[in-house]
Design a protein around this motif. Structure first.
Motif, PDB file in Angstrom:
ATOM      1  N   ASP A   1       0.838  -1.204   0.000  1.00 39.06           N
ATOM      2  CA  ASP A   1       0.000   0.000   0.000  1.00 39.06           C
ATOM      3  C   ASP A   1       0.870   1.249   0.000  1.00 39.06           C
ATOM      4  O   ASP A   1       0.998   1.919   1.027  1.00 39.06           O
ATOM      5  CB  ASP A   1      -0.905   0.014   1.237  1.00 39.06           C
ATOM      6  N   PRO A   2       1.471   1.610  -1.132  1.00 41.55           N
ATOM      7  CA  PRO A   2       2.318   2.794  -1.141  1.00 41.55           C
ATOM      8  C   PRO A   2       1.521   4.099  -1.039  1.00 41.55           C
ATOM      9  O   PRO A   2       2.049   5.115  -0.586  1.00 41.55           O
ATOM     10  CB  PRO A   2       3.050   2.711  -2.480  1.00 41.55           C
ATOM     11  N   ASP A   3       0.237   4.078  -1.439  1.00 38.65           N
ATOM     12  CA  ASP A   3      -0.591   5.278  -1.355  1.00 38.65           C
ATOM     13  C   ASP A   3      -1.158   5.417   0.050  1.00 38.65           C
ATOM     14  O   ASP A   3      -0.988   4.544   0.892  1.00 38.65           O
ATOM     15  CB  ASP A   3      -1.739   5.191  -2.366  1.00 38.65           C
ATOM     16  N   ARG A   4      -1.854   6.515   0.269  1.00 35.92           N
ATOM     17  CA  ARG A   4      -2.469   6.720   1.573  1.00 35.92           C
ATOM     18  C   ARG A   4      -3.602   5.729   1.794  1.00 35.92           C
ATOM     19  O   ARG A   4      -4.413   5.486   0.918  1.00 35.92           O
ATOM     20  CB  ARG A   4      -3.002   8.141   1.692  1.00 35.92           C
ATOM     21  N   LEU A   5      -3.663   5.202   3.007  1.00 37.43           N
ATOM     22  CA  LEU A   5      -4.613   4.173   3.364  1.00 37.43           C
ATOM     23  C   LEU A   5      -5.971   4.797   3.685  1.00 37.43           C
ATOM     24  O   LEU A   5      -6.043   5.833   4.349  1.00 37.43           O
ATOM     25  CB  LEU A   5      -4.087   3.431   4.587  1.00 37.43           C
ATOM     26  N   VAL A   6      -7.055   4.190   3.202  1.00 37.28           N
ATOM     27  CA  VAL A   6      -8.422   4.604   3.530  1.00 37.28           C
ATOM     28  C   VAL A   6      -9.189   3.365   3.956  1.00 37.28           C
ATOM     29  O   VAL A   6      -9.316   2.410   3.196  1.00 37.28           O
ATOM     30  CB  VAL A   6      -9.122   5.273   2.326  1.00 37.28           C
ATOM     31  N   LEU A   7      -9.669   3.354   5.200  1.00 35.61           N
ATOM     32  CA  LEU A   7     -10.432   2.227   5.734  1.00 35.61           C
ATOM     33  C   LEU A   7     -11.779   2.719   6.246  1.00 35.61           C
ATOM     34  O   LEU A   7     -11.888   3.834   6.759  1.00 35.61           O
ATOM     35  CB  LEU A   7      -9.679   1.553   6.889  1.00 35.61           C
ATOM     36  N   ARG A   8     -12.792   1.898   6.105  1.00 33.76           N
ATOM     37  CA  ARG A   8     -14.118   2.231   6.624  1.00 33.76           C
ATOM     38  C   ARG A   8     -14.253   1.572   7.990  1.00 33.76           C
ATOM     39  O   ARG A   8     -14.329   0.350   8.092  1.00 33.76           O
ATOM     40  CB  ARG A   8     -15.186   1.733   5.655  1.00 33.76           C
ATOM     41  N   LYS A   9     -14.289   2.402   9.036  1.00 34.76           N
ATOM     42  CA  LYS A   9     -14.336   1.899  10.402  1.00 34.76           C
ATOM     43  C   LYS A   9     -15.402   2.653  11.185  1.00 34.76           C
ATOM     44  O   LYS A   9     -15.939   3.658  10.717  1.00 34.76           O
ATOM     45  CB  LYS A   9     -12.969   2.059  11.073  1.00 34.76           C
ATOM     46  N   PHE A  10     -15.677   2.190  12.407  1.00 37.81           N
ATOM     47  CA  PHE A  10     -16.710   2.792  13.241  1.00 37.81           C
ATOM     48  C   PHE A  10     -16.156   3.986  13.998  1.00 37.81           C
ATOM     49  O   PHE A  10     -15.105   3.922  14.630  1.00 37.81           O
ATOM     50  CB  PHE A  10     -17.248   1.752  14.232  1.00 37.81           C
ATOM     51  N   ASP A  11     -16.880   5.099  13.939  1.00 34.17           N
ATOM     52  CA  ASP A  11     -16.539   6.296  14.703  1.00 34.17           C
ATOM     53  C   ASP A  11     -17.521   6.388  15.874  1.00 34.17           C
ATOM     54  O   ASP A  11     -18.705   6.658  15.667  1.00 34.17           O
ATOM     55  CB  ASP A  11     -16.661   7.535  13.814  1.00 34.17           C
ATOM     56  N   PRO A  12     -17.079   6.134  17.113  1.00 31.49           N
ATOM     57  CA  PRO A  12     -18.010   6.122  18.245  1.00 31.49           C
ATOM     58  C   PRO A  12     -18.581   7.498  18.582  1.00 31.49           C
ATOM     59  O   PRO A  12     -19.650   7.580  19.178  1.00 31.49           O
ATOM     60  CB  PRO A  12     -17.156   5.581  19.401  1.00 31.49           C
ATOM     61  N   ILE A  13     -17.908   8.565  18.195  1.00 31.22           N
ATOM     62  CA  ILE A  13     -18.434   9.900  18.476  1.00 31.22           C
ATOM     63  C   ILE A  13     -19.597  10.202  17.525  1.00 31.22           C
ATOM     64  O   ILE A  13     -20.637  10.721  17.931  1.00 31.22           O
ATOM     65  CB  ILE A  13     -17.320  10.949  18.358  1.00 31.22           C
ATOM     66  N   ALA A  14     -19.430   9.868  16.233  1.00 30.11           N
ATOM     67  CA  ALA A  14     -20.492  10.066  15.254  1.00 30.11           C
ATOM     68  C   ALA A  14     -21.499   8.918  15.282  1.00 30.11           C
ATOM     69  O   ALA A  14     -22.580   9.029  14.714  1.00 30.11           O
ATOM     70  CB  ALA A  14     -19.899  10.188  13.858  1.00 30.11           C
ATOM     71  N   ARG A  15     -21.151   7.815  15.929  1.00 32.70           N
ATOM     72  CA  ARG A  15     -21.969   6.608  16.064  1.00 32.70           C
ATOM     73  C   ARG A  15     -22.393   6.050  14.707  1.00 32.70           C
ATOM     74  O   ARG A  15     -23.536   5.676  14.508  1.00 32.70           O
ATOM     75  CB  ARG A  15     -23.184   6.871  16.951  1.00 32.70           C
ATOM     76  N   GLN A  16     -21.438   5.982  13.775  1.00 32.00           N
ATOM     77  CA  GLN A  16     -21.678   5.370  12.470  1.00 32.00           C
ATOM     78  C   GLN A  16     -20.351   5.003  11.838  1.00 32.00           C
ATOM     79  O   GLN A  16     -19.301   5.446  12.293  1.00 32.00           O
ATOM     80  CB  GLN A  16     -22.469   6.303  11.564  1.00 32.00           C
ATOM     81  N   HIS A  17     -20.407   4.190  10.798  1.00 33.36           N
ATOM     82  CA  HIS A  17     -19.203   3.827  10.064  1.00 33.36           C
ATOM     83  C   HIS A  17     -18.877   4.926   9.064  1.00 33.36           C
ATOM     84  O   HIS A  17     -19.753   5.357   8.313  1.00 33.36           O
ATOM     85  CB  HIS A  17     -19.403   2.490   9.340  1.00 33.36           C
ATOM     86  N   VAL A  18     -17.629   5.368   9.082  1.00 29.75           N
ATOM     87  CA  VAL A  18     -17.173   6.424   8.173  1.00 29.75           C
ATOM     88  C   VAL A  18     -15.797   6.039   7.644  1.00 29.75           C
ATOM     89  O   VAL A  18     -15.152   5.137   8.152  1.00 29.75           O
ATOM     90  CB  VAL A  18     -17.104   7.812   8.868  1.00 29.75           C
TER      91      VAL A  18
END
Length: 54
Positions: free
Chosen positions: A31-48
């Protein structure tokens, strides 16, 4: 070869603007480029999307 050369520690910051972060390691060869993962944000209470921050 040092351990941190191939698998550096990266900080993933939420794109929801909450300031929440995850810390992980990534393989720079795969992964030489910047990593983008979809994970859970507990403050927003949704996956972002979490983008790699340098």
């Amino acid at each position: 070869m040092a351990r941190n050369d191939i698998r550096p520690i990266v900080k993933l910051r939420s794109t929801a603007g909450t300031g929440y972060t995850y810390v992980t390691r990534k393989n720079r060869r795969n992964d030489p480029d910047r990593l983008v993962l979809r994970k859970f944000d507990p403050i927003a209470r949704q996956h972002v999307d979490f983008r790699e921050e340098r």
